[in-house]
Scaffold this motif. Structure first.
Motif, PDB file in Angstrom:
ATOM      1  N   TYR A  44      -5.820  -9.040  32.915  1.00  0.00           N
ATOM      2  CA  TYR A  44      -5.969 -10.477  33.121  1.00  0.00           C
ATOM      3  C   TYR A  44      -7.224 -10.770  33.943  1.00  0.00           C
ATOM      4  O   TYR A  44      -7.981 -11.685  33.626  1.00  0.00           O
ATOM      5  N   ALA A  45      -7.464  -9.974  34.975  1.00  0.00           N
ATOM      6  CA  ALA A  45      -8.664 -10.174  35.791  1.00  0.00           C
ATOM      7  C   ALA A  45      -9.922  -9.926  34.970  1.00  0.00           C
ATOM      8  O   ALA A  45     -10.906 -10.660  35.092  1.00  0.00           O
ATOM      9  N   LYS A  46      -9.893  -8.928  34.106  1.00  0.00           N
ATOM     10  CA  LYS A  46     -11.036  -8.633  33.245  1.00  0.00           C
ATOM     11  C   LYS A  46     -11.285  -9.794  32.275  1.00  0.00           C
ATOM     12  O   LYS A  46     -12.427 -10.194  32.043  1.00  0.00           O
ATOM     13  N   PHE A  47     -10.206 -10.347  31.724  1.00  0.00           N
ATOM     14  CA  PHE A  47     -10.329 -11.503  30.840  1.00  0.00           C
ATOM     15  C   PHE A  47     -10.927 -12.691  31.580  1.00  0.00           C
ATOM     16  O   PHE A  47     -11.817 -13.374  31.068  1.00  0.00           O
ATOM     17  N   GLN A  48     -10.445 -12.962  32.795  1.00  0.00           N
ATOM     18  CA  GLN A  48     -10.955 -14.089  33.577  1.00  0.00           C
ATOM     19  C   GLN A  48     -12.443 -13.911  33.885  1.00  0.00           C
ATOM     20  O   GLN A  48     -13.206 -14.874  33.843  1.00  0.00           O
ATOM     21  N   LYS A  49     -12.851 -12.687  34.198  1.00  0.00           N
ATOM     22  CA  LYS A  49     -14.257 -12.410  34.482  1.00  0.00           C
ATOM     23  C   LYS A  49     -15.113 -12.674  33.243  1.00  0.00           C
ATOM     24  O   LYS A  49     -16.161 -13.336  33.324  1.00  0.00           O
ATOM     25  N   ASN A  50     -14.665 -12.198  32.085  1.00  0.00           N
ATOM     26  CA  ASN A  50     -15.411 -12.412  30.843  1.00  0.00           C
ATOM     27  C   ASN A  50     -15.465 -13.885  30.469  1.00  0.00           C
ATOM     28  O   ASN A  50     -16.496 -14.378  29.999  1.00  0.00           O
ATOM     29  N   LEU A  51     -14.378 -14.594  30.691  1.00  0.00           N
ATOM     30  CA  LEU A  51     -14.346 -16.026  30.413  1.00  0.00           C
ATOM     31  C   LEU A  51     -15.330 -16.767  31.305  1.00  0.00           C
ATOM     32  O   LEU A  51     -16.096 -17.613  30.836  1.00  0.00           O
ATOM     33  N   ASN A  52     -15.331 -16.429  32.581  1.00  0.00           N
ATOM     34  CA  ASN A  52     -16.244 -17.066  33.521  1.00  0.00           C
ATOM     35  C   ASN A  52     -17.701 -16.783  33.150  1.00  0.00           C
ATOM     36  O   ASN A  52     -18.544 -17.680  33.179  1.00  0.00           O
ATOM     37  N   ASN A  53     -17.988 -15.529  32.804  1.00  0.00           N
ATOM     38  CA  ASN A  53     -19.357 -15.181  32.411  1.00  0.00           C
ATOM     39  C   ASN A  53     -19.789 -15.936  31.164  1.00  0.00           C
ATOM     40  O   ASN A  53     -20.932 -16.387  31.066  1.00  0.00           O
ATOM     41  N   ALA A  54     -18.880 -16.093  30.200  1.00  0.00           N
ATOM     42  CA  ALA A  54     -19.210 -16.817  28.974  1.00  0.00           C
ATOM     43  C   ALA A  54     -19.436 -18.294  29.250  1.00  0.00           C
ATOM     44  O   ALA A  54     -20.349 -18.917  28.688  1.00  0.00           O
ATOM     45  N   GLN A  55     -18.638 -18.880  30.129  1.00  0.00           N
ATOM     46  CA  GLN A  55     -18.780 -20.305  30.430  1.00  0.00           C
ATOM     47  C   GLN A  55     -20.036 -20.598  31.242  1.00  0.00           C
ATOM     48  O   GLN A  55     -20.598 -21.687  31.143  1.00  0.00           O
ATOM     49  N   GLN A  56     -20.490 -19.639  32.041  1.00  0.00           N
ATOM     50  CA  GLN A  56     -21.662 -19.852  32.883  1.00  0.00           C
ATOM     51  C   GLN A  56     -22.968 -19.427  32.221  1.00  0.00           C
ATOM     52  O   GLN A  56     -24.040 -19.708  32.747  1.00  0.00           O
ATOM     53  N   SER A  57     -22.900 -18.781  31.061  1.00  0.00           N
ATOM     54  CA  SER A  57     -24.086 -18.242  30.414  1.00  0.00           C
ATOM     55  C   SER A  57     -24.913 -19.364  29.772  1.00  0.00           C
ATOM     56  O   SER A  57     -24.452 -20.050  28.855  1.00  0.00           O
ATOM     57  N   GLN A  58     -26.134 -19.500  30.223  1.00  0.00           N
ATOM     58  CA  GLN A  58     -27.012 -20.516  29.662  1.00  0.00           C
ATOM     59  C   GLN A  58     -27.438 -20.137  28.237  1.00  0.00           C
ATOM     60  O   GLN A  58     -27.575 -20.998  27.374  1.00  0.00           O
ATOM     61  N   ILE A  59     -27.624 -18.841  27.988  1.00  0.00           N
ATOM     62  CA  ILE A  59     -28.000 -18.381  26.645  1.00  0.00           C
ATOM     63  C   ILE A  59     -26.916 -18.758  25.640  1.00  0.00           C
ATOM     64  O   ILE A  59     -27.202 -19.263  24.552  1.00  0.00           O
ATOM     65  N   LEU A  60     -25.680 -18.532  26.009  1.00  0.00           N
ATOM     66  CA  LEU A  60     -24.575 -18.853  25.121  1.00  0.00           C
ATOM     67  C   LEU A  60     -24.467 -20.357  24.890  1.00  0.00           C
ATOM     68  O   LEU A  60     -24.237 -20.801  23.765  1.00  0.00           O
ATOM     69  N   LYS A  61     -24.673 -21.145  25.930  1.00  0.00           N
ATOM     70  CA  LYS A  61     -24.626 -22.601  25.775  1.00  0.00           C
ATOM     71  C   LYS A  61     -25.723 -23.078  24.829  1.00  0.00           C
ATOM     72  O   LYS A  61     -25.490 -23.939  23.980  1.00  0.00           O
ATOM     73  N   ASP A  62     -26.931 -22.512  24.971  1.00  0.00           N
ATOM     74  CA  ASP A  62     -28.023 -22.895  24.075  1.00  0.00           C
ATOM     75  C   ASP A  62     -27.720 -22.530  22.628  1.00  0.00           C
ATOM     76  O   ASP A  62     -28.013 -23.286  21.702  1.00  0.00           O
ATOM     77  N   LEU A  63     -27.147 -21.357  22.429  1.00  0.00           N
ATOM     78  CA  LEU A  63     -26.816 -20.922  21.073  1.00  0.00           C
ATOM     79  C   LEU A  63     -25.730 -21.799  20.450  1.00  0.00           C
ATOM     80  O   LEU A  63     -25.778 -22.103  19.253  1.00  0.00           O
ATOM     81  N   LEU A  64     -24.751 -22.200  21.233  1.00  0.00           N
ATOM     82  CA  LEU A  64     -23.683 -23.040  20.694  1.00  0.00           C
ATOM     83  C   LEU A  64     -24.181 -24.425  20.299  1.00  0.00           C
ATOM     84  O   LEU A  64     -23.646 -25.043  19.377  1.00  0.00           O
ATOM     85  N   ASN A  65     -25.204 -24.897  20.975  1.00  0.00           N
ATOM     86  CA  ASN A  65     -25.766 -26.214  20.646  1.00  0.00           C
ATOM     87  C   ASN A  65     -26.734 -26.161  19.472  1.00  0.00           C
ATOM     88  O   ASN A  65     -27.068 -27.190  18.899  1.00  0.00           O
ATOM     89  N   LYS A  66     -27.183 -24.978  19.112  1.00  0.00           N
ATOM     90  CA  LYS A  66     -28.131 -24.809  18.020  1.00  0.00           C
ATOM     91  C   LYS A  66     -27.388 -24.861  16.686  1.00  0.00           C
ATOM     92  O   LYS A  66     -26.326 -24.269  16.526  1.00  0.00           O
ATOM     93  N   GLU A  67     -27.956 -25.570  15.703  1.00  0.00           N
ATOM     94  CA  GLU A  67     -27.272 -25.719  14.423  1.00  0.00           C
ATOM     95  C   GLU A  67     -27.535 -24.559  13.474  1.00  0.00           C
ATOM     96  O   GLU A  67     -26.611 -24.025  12.872  1.00  0.00           O
ATOM     97  N   ASN A  68     -28.779 -24.176  13.297  1.00  0.00           N
ATOM     98  CA  ASN A  68     -29.115 -23.113  12.353  1.00  0.00           C
ATOM     99  C   ASN A  68     -29.466 -21.844  13.105  1.00  0.00           C
ATOM    100  O   ASN A  68     -30.422 -21.813  13.873  1.00  0.00           O
ATOM    101  N   TRP A  69     -28.710 -20.807  12.850  1.00  0.00           N
ATOM    102  CA  TRP A  69     -28.924 -19.538  13.532  1.00  0.00           C
ATOM    103  C   TRP A  69     -29.684 -18.590  12.622  1.00  0.00           C
ATOM    104  O   TRP A  69     -29.498 -18.585  11.413  1.00  0.00           O
ATOM    105  N   ASP A  70     -30.504 -17.760  13.225  1.00  0.00           N
ATOM    106  CA  ASP A  70     -31.165 -16.695  12.478  1.00  0.00           C
ATOM    107  C   ASP A  70     -30.701 -15.348  13.048  1.00  0.00           C
ATOM    108  O   ASP A  70     -29.805 -15.286  13.883  1.00  0.00           O
ATOM    109  N   GLU A  71     -31.315 -14.284  12.587  1.00  0.00           N
ATOM    110  CA  GLU A  71     -30.916 -12.935  13.012  1.00  0.00           C
ATOM    111  C   GLU A  71     -31.119 -12.736  14.513  1.00  0.00           C
ATOM    112  O   GLU A  71     -30.307 -12.104  15.191  1.00  0.00           O
TER     113      GLU A  71
END
Length: 82
Positions: free
Chosen positions: A44-71
């Motif tokens: 559970y602690a490992k899951f919470q850590k991964n969730l927190n890292n995903a929510q705080q990641s600016q790279i991930l936020k930028d990718l989620l807002n992008k419509e067309n993805w490439d390789e």
């Protein structure tokens, strides 16, 4: 066959089904309740850590807002999840 024989046959079939179901109890994969609690808390602690890292990641936020993805975007996503 008469009615009584039918009923006896069904009773025998039901008894066989109950015998098959009874010995299939799953043994615990943990040595003790304490071990089970520790392992579950760790996961559970490992899951919470991964969730927190995903929510705080600016790279991930930028990718989620992008419509067309490439390789390259896919590679960025995989690197951010490691």
């Amino acid at each position: 066959m008469n009615k009584k024989q039918f009923l006896n046959t069904y009773k025998k079939i039901d008894a066989l089904d109950e015998e098959k179901d009874a010995p299939t109890e799953n043994p615990s994969i943990y040595r003790s309740k304490h071990d089970e609690r520790l392992i579950k808390d760790f996961h559970y602690a490992k899951f919470q850590k991964n969730l927190n890292n995903a929510q705080q990641s600016q790279i991930l936020k930028d990718l989620l807002n992008k419509e067309n993805w490439d390789e390259k975007d896919t590679e960025k996503l995989l690197q951010s999840l490691r």
